[in-house]
Enzyme design. Structure first.
Site, PDB file in Angstrom:
ATOM      1  N   LYS A 151      39.325 -66.959  59.998  1.00  0.00           N
ATOM      2  CA  LYS A 151      37.893 -67.434  59.897  1.00  0.00           C
ATOM      3  C   LYS A 151      37.703 -68.448  58.652  1.00  0.00           C
ATOM      4  O   LYS A 151      36.720 -69.495  58.509  1.00  0.00           O
ATOM      5  CB  LYS A 151      37.011 -66.845  60.123  1.00  0.00           C
ATOM      6  CG  LYS A 151      37.309 -65.517  61.437  1.00  0.00           C
ATOM      7  CD  LYS A 151      35.928 -65.331  62.303  1.00  0.00           C
ATOM      8  CE  LYS A 151      36.042 -65.272  63.338  1.00  0.00           C
ATOM      9  NZ  LYS A 151      37.557 -63.589  63.726  1.00  0.00           N
TER      10      LYS A 151
HETATM   11  C1  LIG Z   1      37.508 -63.788  65.141  1.00  0.00           C
HETATM   12  C2  LIG Z   1      38.869 -63.089  65.189  1.00  0.00           C
HETATM   13  C3  LIG Z   1      39.712 -63.213  66.410  1.00  0.00           C
HETATM   14  C4  LIG Z   1      39.055 -63.945  67.493  1.00  0.00           C
HETATM   15  O1  LIG Z   1      39.194 -65.228  67.402  1.00  0.00           O
HETATM   16  P1  LIG Z   1      38.538 -66.041  68.754  1.00  0.00           P
HETATM   17  O2  LIG Z   1      38.776 -67.779  67.407  1.00  0.00           O
HETATM   18  O3  LIG Z   1      37.367 -65.284  68.376  1.00  0.00           O
HETATM   19  O4  LIG Z   1      39.714 -65.659  69.765  1.00  0.00           O
HETATM   20  C5  LIG Z   1      40.998 -61.913  66.458  1.00  0.00           C
HETATM   21  N1  LIG Z   1      41.528 -62.181  64.761  1.00  0.00           N
HETATM   22  C6  LIG Z   1      40.844 -62.097  63.642  1.00  0.00           C
HETATM   23  C7  LIG Z   1      41.015 -60.900  62.855  1.00  0.00           C
HETATM   24  C8  LIG Z   1      39.115 -62.113  63.460  1.00  0.00           C
HETATM   25  O5  LIG Z   1      38.480 -62.205  62.456  1.00  0.00           O
END
Ligand SMILES: *Cc1c(COP(=O)(O)O)cnc(C)c1O
Length: 477
Positions: free
Chosen positions: A120
């Protein structure tokens, strides 16, 4: 470039006009009115670019109302080795997203070397700089209000700390996060970051955010905004690393690759879908879910059937514990040939707590053209994959990345190199690593001893009156 709503009843807007908002006024999500195309000549020219240069090239096609020099400056200050050097000791921070070879034809694209050790940070760091830039131009302020059970809240705080014109009010359930997660968030001493530990569960925190957002007068007076995963700028920033990963895993632009993506809200893989629509040679987009398999069910059966909170399971890949994938509407809009009336019909049913089914329709017939495969991974699969990766290849992966590897290896067409997106570092999920390997994950040197730092946090009852008073006291209008 103008952006339109998936529900078809909102005026078209520019990139900066939708930057600070959330949903379109008609309840839909914004998308480009047509995807910008990348020519073969451009792909050739982009192959040798650094991450920041590539981000500028890709984002120039989306953020057409930001002057080039400004966009270049924003991107260069975001994608630096310094910001993305928190990962593994043997990673090359200058690459921003290094590609790690696991075995013949199988790679991991490292996306978790940013400040909070999860992918993120790739988009959120850009968002922080874009927000500061846009607010500065308008001489405006923004108070970001959110609820988190871990990843998103910390990524937002590390992106917004010290930014002019921005404050963050982040609610978290008291005592429900790991001591590492707490330390990551609560040790921030920046005066524009406010951590609020709510006496209750994540849902209580989420309900408080909704209650404040539904008070339109308060929301307008205190300029309340969010940074959730439907934000278009976040999705567009994620498109960049699909290009970067493709160039790193191939020799020429005539080759195709497969990507495997651990998925929850469909934000990450939505960016892969968009990269493919722009002309990146992606032969397969593999969607991995955990036990919360609402998306796998859709790709297998054609039925999209979101679950309620009672049927959303707590798993050892908690960031994928999602049963209503907020970005999925963007993909379905493309799948139904951009027929907004169809999307309104489908989400009308979803918003009433129901489901929709495309089996037998044109959309079902067209689905293979979009190159998706899907599969699911359970706690046992996760443990097994973490063990195999460690014992056979000396690579330690986190629980989410393990889900992606398991499904990716199972679903891949052997002729295509497989790029598995790493969505977090194992240090964030030490308990399951311990269970799988009988040892603690390595923690990046920069975060050693973080639990001992002084913490700053407001503890609060789940009471919307108290929350509003706290915001009002700390966000003078
Ligand atoms: C947010 C997240 C996901 C999922 O990603 P999306 O964009 O919501 O599909 C998977 N793994 C981790 C570690 C995350 O923080």
């Amino acid at each position: 470039m103008k952006y339109i709503s998936t529900r078809g009843n909102s005026p078209a807007k520019t990139f900066t006009e939708i930057l600070l908002g959330g949903l379109a006024p008609d309840g839909g999500l914004y998308l480009p009115e047509a995807y910008p195309q990348v020519t073969h000549a451009e792909l050739d020219a982009w192959r040798g670019l650094s991450y920041a240069e590539l981000a500028f090239a890709v984002l120039s096609k989306f953020a057409t109302d930001i002057p080039s020099d400004d966009l270049r400056a924003i991107v260069s200050k975001t994608y630096t080795a310094e910001v993305y050097s928190n990962g593994r000791a043997d990673s090359n921070a200058a690459d921003i997203t290094p590609l790690r070879k696991v075995s013949e034809g199988v790679y991991i694209l490292e996306l978790s070397n940013g400040p909070t050790l999860a992918f993120k940070d790739m988009a959120m760091q850009l968002l922080g700089n874009l927000f500061e830039y846009a607010l500065g131009k308008q001489n405006a302020e923004l108070n970001i209000l959110g609820a988190t059970s871990g990843d998103t809240g910390s990524a937002a705080e590390y992106a917004m700390r010290g930014k002019q014109g921005i404050r963050v009010f982040m609610l978290s359930p008291e005592g429900k996060m790991s001591s590492f997660q707490r330390a990551q968030m609560y040790s921030l001493q920046d005066p524009n970051i406010f951590n609020i530990a709510i006496h209750g569960f994540f849902d209580d925190a989420q309900d408080l955010v909704k209650a404040v957002s539904n008070d339109h007068a308060f929301k307008a007076q205190y300029k309340i905004g969010t940074v959730n995963s439907i934000n278009w700028a976040r999705v567009s920033a994620q498109v960049v690393y699909y290009f970067k990963g493709y160039f790193a895993a191939t020799q020429s632009n005539d080759e195709q690759v497969a990507f495997s993506v651990p998925s929850g809200n469909f934000g990450n893989i939505c960016a892969g879908h968009i990269a493919r629509m722009m002309g990146l040679p992606i032969g397969q987009l593999i969607l991995a879910t955990n036990e919360n398999d609402v998306l796998d069910e859709f790709f297998m059966t054609g039925t999209y059937r979101p679950r309620d909170t009672k049927h959303t399971y707590e798993t050892s890949s908690p960031s994928m514990d999602i049963s209503k994938a907020s970005n999925f509407e963007r993909f379905v809009f493309d799948l139904v040939g951009r027929d907004a009336a169809k999307v309104r019909e489908f989400w009308g049913a979803v918003d009433r707590g129901g489901s929709f089914d495309i089996k037998g329709s044109d959309a079902w017939h067209d689905l293979p053209k979009f190159k998706f495969s899907s599969g699911k991974s359970t706690h046992e699969d996760r443990l097994k994959t973490i063990r195999e990766m460690w014992q056979e290849y000396g690579v330690m992966v986190d629980t989410h990345t393990a889900d992606g590897l398991k499904v990716g290896i199972e679903q891949r067409r052997p002729s295509l190199p497989l790029i598995c997106l790493e969505t977090a570092l194992p240090a964030k999920f030490a308990e399951t690593i311990e269970e799988a390997l009988g040892r603690q994950p390595e923690r990046p040197a920069k975060l050693e001893g973080i639990e001992a730092l002084p913490q700053r946090c407001e503890v609060m009852e789940p009471d919307v009156v108290k929350l509003k008073a706290f915001i009002a006291a700390n966000a003078p209008v």
